[in-house]
Design an enzyme around this catalytic site. Structure first.
Site, PDB file in Angstrom:
ATOM      1  N   HIS A  45      -7.328 -14.103 -34.395  1.00 11.12           N
ATOM      2  CA  HIS A  45      -8.121 -14.835 -33.409  1.00 11.12           C
ATOM      3  C   HIS A  45      -7.477 -14.923 -32.001  1.00 11.12           C
ATOM      4  O   HIS A  45      -6.541 -15.386 -31.959  1.00 11.12           O
ATOM      5  CB  HIS A  45      -8.579 -16.190 -33.965  1.00 11.12           C
ATOM      6  CG  HIS A  45      -9.783 -16.605 -33.120  1.00 11.12           C
ATOM      7  ND1 HIS A  45      -9.462 -17.292 -31.949  1.00 11.12           N
ATOM      8  CD2 HIS A  45     -11.241 -16.721 -33.158  1.00 11.12           C
ATOM      9  CE1 HIS A  45     -10.654 -17.740 -31.532  1.00 11.12           C
ATOM     10  NE2 HIS A  45     -11.615 -17.496 -32.305  1.00 11.12           N
ATOM     11  N   CYS A 102     -13.445 -12.528 -30.479  1.00 11.95           N
ATOM     12  CA  CYS A 102     -14.061 -13.458 -30.155  1.00 11.95           C
ATOM     13  C   CYS A 102     -14.509 -13.414 -28.693  1.00 11.95           C
ATOM     14  O   CYS A 102     -13.567 -13.495 -27.732  1.00 11.95           O
ATOM     15  CB  CYS A 102     -13.301 -14.733 -30.342  1.00 11.95           C
ATOM     16  SG  CYS A 102     -13.900 -16.184 -29.845  1.00 11.95           S
ATOM     17  N   HIS A 152     -17.081 -13.193 -33.435  1.00 10.15           N
ATOM     18  CA  HIS A 152     -17.474 -14.476 -33.083  1.00 10.15           C
ATOM     19  C   HIS A 152     -18.089 -13.952 -31.687  1.00 10.15           C
ATOM     20  O   HIS A 152     -17.688 -13.729 -30.555  1.00 10.15           O
ATOM     21  CB  HIS A 152     -16.373 -15.341 -32.575  1.00 10.15           C
ATOM     22  CG  HIS A 152     -15.576 -15.666 -33.736  1.00 10.15           C
ATOM     23  ND1 HIS A 152     -14.435 -16.851 -33.607  1.00 10.15           N
ATOM     24  CD2 HIS A 152     -15.703 -15.682 -35.188  1.00 10.15           C
ATOM     25  CE1 HIS A 152     -14.014 -16.969 -34.853  1.00 10.15           C
ATOM     26  NE2 HIS A 152     -14.575 -16.243 -35.803  1.00 10.15           N
ATOM     27  N   ASP A 208     -21.077 -17.962 -32.224  1.00  2.00           N
ATOM     28  CA  ASP A 208     -19.869 -19.044 -32.528  1.00  2.00           C
ATOM     29  C   ASP A 208     -20.342 -20.299 -31.502  1.00  2.00           C
ATOM     30  O   ASP A 208     -20.918 -19.850 -30.535  1.00  2.00           O
ATOM     31  CB  ASP A 208     -18.627 -18.316 -31.741  1.00  2.00           C
ATOM     32  CG  ASP A 208     -17.309 -18.992 -32.226  1.00  2.00           C
ATOM     33  OD1 ASP A 208     -17.132 -20.084 -32.922  1.00  2.00           O
ATOM     34  OD2 ASP A 208     -16.563 -18.561 -31.386  1.00  2.00           O
ATOM     35  N   HIS A 209     -19.848 -21.412 -31.904  1.00  2.00           N
ATOM     36  CA  HIS A 209     -20.210 -22.436 -31.100  1.00  2.00           C
ATOM     37  C   HIS A 209     -21.702 -22.442 -30.703  1.00  2.00           C
ATOM     38  O   HIS A 209     -22.363 -21.633 -31.056  1.00  2.00           O
ATOM     39  CB  HIS A 209     -19.380 -22.623 -29.704  1.00  2.00           C
ATOM     40  CG  HIS A 209     -17.962 -22.726 -30.134  1.00  2.00           C
ATOM     41  ND1 HIS A 209     -16.953 -22.770 -29.081  1.00  2.00           N
ATOM     42  CD2 HIS A 209     -17.120 -22.729 -31.349  1.00  2.00           C
ATOM     43  CE1 HIS A 209     -15.703 -22.741 -29.416  1.00  2.00           C
ATOM     44  NE2 HIS A 209     -15.996 -22.899 -30.871  1.00  2.00           N
ATOM     45  N   TYR A 260     -20.150 -27.131 -33.398  1.00  2.00           N
ATOM     46  CA  TYR A 260     -20.521 -26.306 -34.530  1.00  2.00           C
ATOM     47  C   TYR A 260     -21.929 -27.115 -35.051  1.00  2.00           C
ATOM     48  O   TYR A 260     -22.050 -27.510 -36.298  1.00  2.00           O
ATOM     49  CB  TYR A 260     -19.675 -26.219 -35.911  1.00  2.00           C
ATOM     50  CG  TYR A 260     -18.401 -25.430 -35.427  1.00  2.00           C
ATOM     51  CD1 TYR A 260     -18.931 -24.009 -35.893  1.00  2.00           C
ATOM     52  CD2 TYR A 260     -17.522 -25.519 -34.677  1.00  2.00           C
ATOM     53  CE1 TYR A 260     -17.942 -22.935 -35.514  1.00  2.00           C
ATOM     54  CE2 TYR A 260     -16.511 -24.593 -34.318  1.00  2.00           C
ATOM     55  CZ  TYR A 260     -16.839 -23.362 -34.866  1.00  2.00           C
ATOM     56  OH  TYR A 260     -15.626 -22.229 -34.617  1.00  2.00           O
TER      57      TYR A 260
HETATM   58  C1  DNO Z   1     -12.919 -22.329 -32.861  1.00  2.00           C
HETATM   59  C2  DNO Z   1     -12.463 -21.108 -33.852  1.00  2.00           C
HETATM   60  C3  DNO Z   1     -10.988 -21.344 -34.076  1.00  2.00           C
HETATM   61  C4  DNO Z   1     -10.737 -20.340 -35.148  1.00  2.00           C
HETATM   62  C5  DNO Z   1      -9.079 -20.287 -35.232  1.00  2.00           C
HETATM   63  C6  DNO Z   1      -8.685 -19.154 -36.197  1.00  2.00           C
HETATM   64  O1  DNO Z   1     -14.220 -22.485 -32.812  1.00  2.00           O
HETATM   65  O2  DNO Z   1     -12.835 -19.921 -33.238  1.00  2.00           O
HETATM   66  O3  DNO Z   1     -10.481 -22.779 -34.081  1.00  2.00           O
HETATM   67  O4  DNO Z   1     -11.309 -20.812 -36.137  1.00  2.00           O
HETATM   68  O5  DNO Z   1      -8.413 -20.270 -34.066  1.00  2.00           O
HETATM   69  O6  DNO Z   1      -7.640 -19.293 -36.817  1.00  2.00           O
END
Ligand code: DNO
Length: 392
Positions: free
Chosen positions: A235, A273, A300, A353-354, A370
Site C-alpha cells: 500500500h 490507492c 483502493h 476507499d473511505h 469507513y
Molecule cells: C486506510 C488504509 C490503510 C491500509 C494500510 C495497509 O484507510 O488504506 O490503513 O489499510 O496502510 O497496510
C-alpha cells in the site's frame, strides 16, 4: 473488477448482513486481533473465512488488508529470522485457506494520517482532511520534534504558530486523537510522550535505510509467496510525504518502479490507492495505473482535492483531482489484457476507499473513513462508471 468492502472483523459496527446489501461480494479484512509479528494460525483464518461465507449474499474473503509488517523488520533490527519465518508461515496458512491477495504497508510507526476526521461538507456530512498547517503545528509545538522546523517553510511555520495559539486544550487534544486515529489494524494509540518514545529508535533513519530493509523483506518473503501463489501488494504512503522525521518510500512513480524491480515477480505487486497517490502534487494516478498495470493486484478507489500548501481533503469518489472514469478505464483495459493472456488473476478486486460521513452514518461511531452510507455512495458511483465504460 470485483466489488469489495473493507470489514474490520467482529469488532466492526457494520455487520456482514449490512455489507451484503451493498452488492459488494469480496470482503477485505484481517485478523486484527493478532499482534504484529505473530503467526496467523490456520484455524483462525479458517474460522474467519467461514464466518464470512456464512453471511447472506455469497460473500467471500477476497483480500487480506493487512498482514502487518513488524516494526523491527522495517527498522532492520531485532529477531528478524523469527519475524520473517512467521510472516512466511502466515502466508502459507492463508494460501491453504485460499486467500491469496495480501496487502501490507511499509510506513514506519504511523499508518494513514489525517488532522481532521469531520471536516464539514457544504451540504452536510463530513470528510477526512489533512491540513499541512495543523500537521506542522503538531510537530513544532506539541511533539516539539528536533529538526521539525527545517522540514517546514517559514510561511507554514507562521501559520502553524497562529493555529496553535488559538487551538486551546480542546484543539490540541482533537489534533492528537486525530493523528492517532490512523492505526486501524493495531488499535494502538499514543499520547505525545508515547509517540516520542516510539519515534526515538528511528532517529537518523534515512529513506535509503528504509529502502534497504524493504528490499531485504522482499528477498525473504517474495520467493515463498511465489511458491504459494500469493500476490503481495504494497500500500502506498498516506499521505505521500515524510511525517515526523520518518522516511516514506512508497510515494511516487519512481518509488513504485524501484520496489517492483527489487523483486521482479508477480508475487511482488501494488495496491493502487488512488487517494494516497493522488495527494502527491507530482503524481498522475492514471499514468501510474497504466505504467504498473500488470502488477496491480488490488485497488483502493477514492479521490482527494489538493490545496497549494500541501493540505488535502477527501472528495466524493468522482470529484477531486483524479479523473476517476479515466482511471477505471485503465483498470478495465488491464483486465482485458489479462483475459487475453489467459491470466488467472483476470479480475482486479477494488473497494470504495473511505467515504464521507452522511445521513445515518453520523454518530454511528464506525472506523474513521469507513462509514456505511458514504462508502455505499462511493461504491454505487464506481459501479455506475464501470457499467458505463463496459457498455461504451
Ligand atoms: C486506510 C488504509 C490503510 C491500509 C494500510 C495497509 O484507510 O488504506 O490503513 O489499510 O496502510 O497496510
Amino acid at each position: 473488477m470485483i466489488e469489495s468492502w473493507r470489514w474490520f472483523g467482529p469488532l466492526d459496527r457494520i455487520a456482514l448482513t449490512e455489507i451484503a446489501q451493498t452488492g459488494a461480494r469480496g470482503i477485505v479484512t484481517a485478523l486484527h486481533e493478532i499482534p504484529y509479528g505473530e503467526v496467523w494460525p490456520r484455524e483462525a483464518i479458517a474460522a474467519r473465512r467461514a464466518q464470512i461465507a456464512a453471511a447472506p449474499g455469497g460473500l467471500h474473503w477476497a483480500v487480506v488488508e493487512s498482514l502487518p509488517v513488524h516494526e523491527d523488520i522495517k527498522r532492520g533490527a531485532g529477531d528478524l529470522a523469527r519475524l520473517f519465518a512467521n510472516y512466511r508461515q502466515s502466508l502459507a496458512n492463508l494460501a491453504a485457506e485460499g486467500v491469496r491477495i495480501v496487502c501490507y504497508n511499509f510506513m514506519p510507526v504511523l499508518d494513514w494520517t489525517r488532522t481532521r476526521l469531520d471536516a464539514p461538507l457544504p451540504g452536510g456530512g463530513s470528510a477526512l482532511r489533512f491540513s499541512a498547517v495543523e500537521m506542522a503545528a503538531f510537530e513544532l509545538f506539541m511533539l516539539e520534534r528536533e529538526g521539525a522546523a527545517e522540514d517546514y517553510p517559514p510561511a507554514l511555520r507562521e501559520a502553524a504558530k497562529a493555529w496553535i495559539d488559538t487551538a486551546g486544550a480542546e484543539g490540541r487534544t482533537r489534533l492528537l486523537d486525530t493523528i492517532m486515529a490512523g492505526l486501524p489494524g493495531a488499535f494502538a494509540r499514543y499520547d505525545v510522550a508515547g509517540l516520542r518514545e516510539a519515534l526515538r529508535p528511528w532517529q537518523g533513519f534515512t529513506a535509503d535505510d528504509l529502502r534497504a530493509t524493504l528490499v531485504r523483506f522482499l528477498a525473504e518473503i517474495v520467493p515463498a509467496a511465489e511458491d504459494l501463489g500469493i500476490r503481495l501488494c504494497i500500500h502506498p504512503d498516506d499521505p505521500p510525504r515524510p511525517l515526523m522525521g520518518l522516511p516514506r518510500i512508497v510515494s511516487t512513480a519512481d518509488d513504485i518502479a524501484f520496489l517492483l524491480a527489487a523483486a521482479d515477480s508477480p508475487a511482488n505487486g501494488l495496491t493502487l490507492c488512488s487517494g494516497s497517490l493522488g495527494a502527491h502534487p507530482d503524481n498522475d494516478v492514471v499514468a501510474i495505473a497504466r505504467r504498473f498495470g500488470p502488477r496491480i493486484h488490488f485497488a483502493h478507489l477514492r479521490n482527494v482535492k489538493k490545496e497549494a500548501d500541501g493540505s488535502f481533503q477527501e472528495a466524493a469518489h468522482l470529484e477531486g483531482d483524479t479523473d476517476m472514469a479515466a482511471l477505471v478505464s485503465v483498470l478495465l483495459e488491464e483486465e482485458k489484457r489479462r483475459a487475453e493472456a489467459g491470466r488467472a488473476d483476470r479480475e482486479i478486486p477494488f473497494r470504495p476507499d473511505h467515504g464521507h460521513e452522511l445521513l445515518s452514518d453520523i454518530g454511528r461511531g464506525t472506523h474513521p473513513g469507513y462509514p456505511l452510507i458514504g462508502r455505499l455512495r462511493g461504491l454505487a458511483e464506481l459501479r455506475g462508471v464501470i457499467a458505463g465504460l463496459r457498455a461504451a
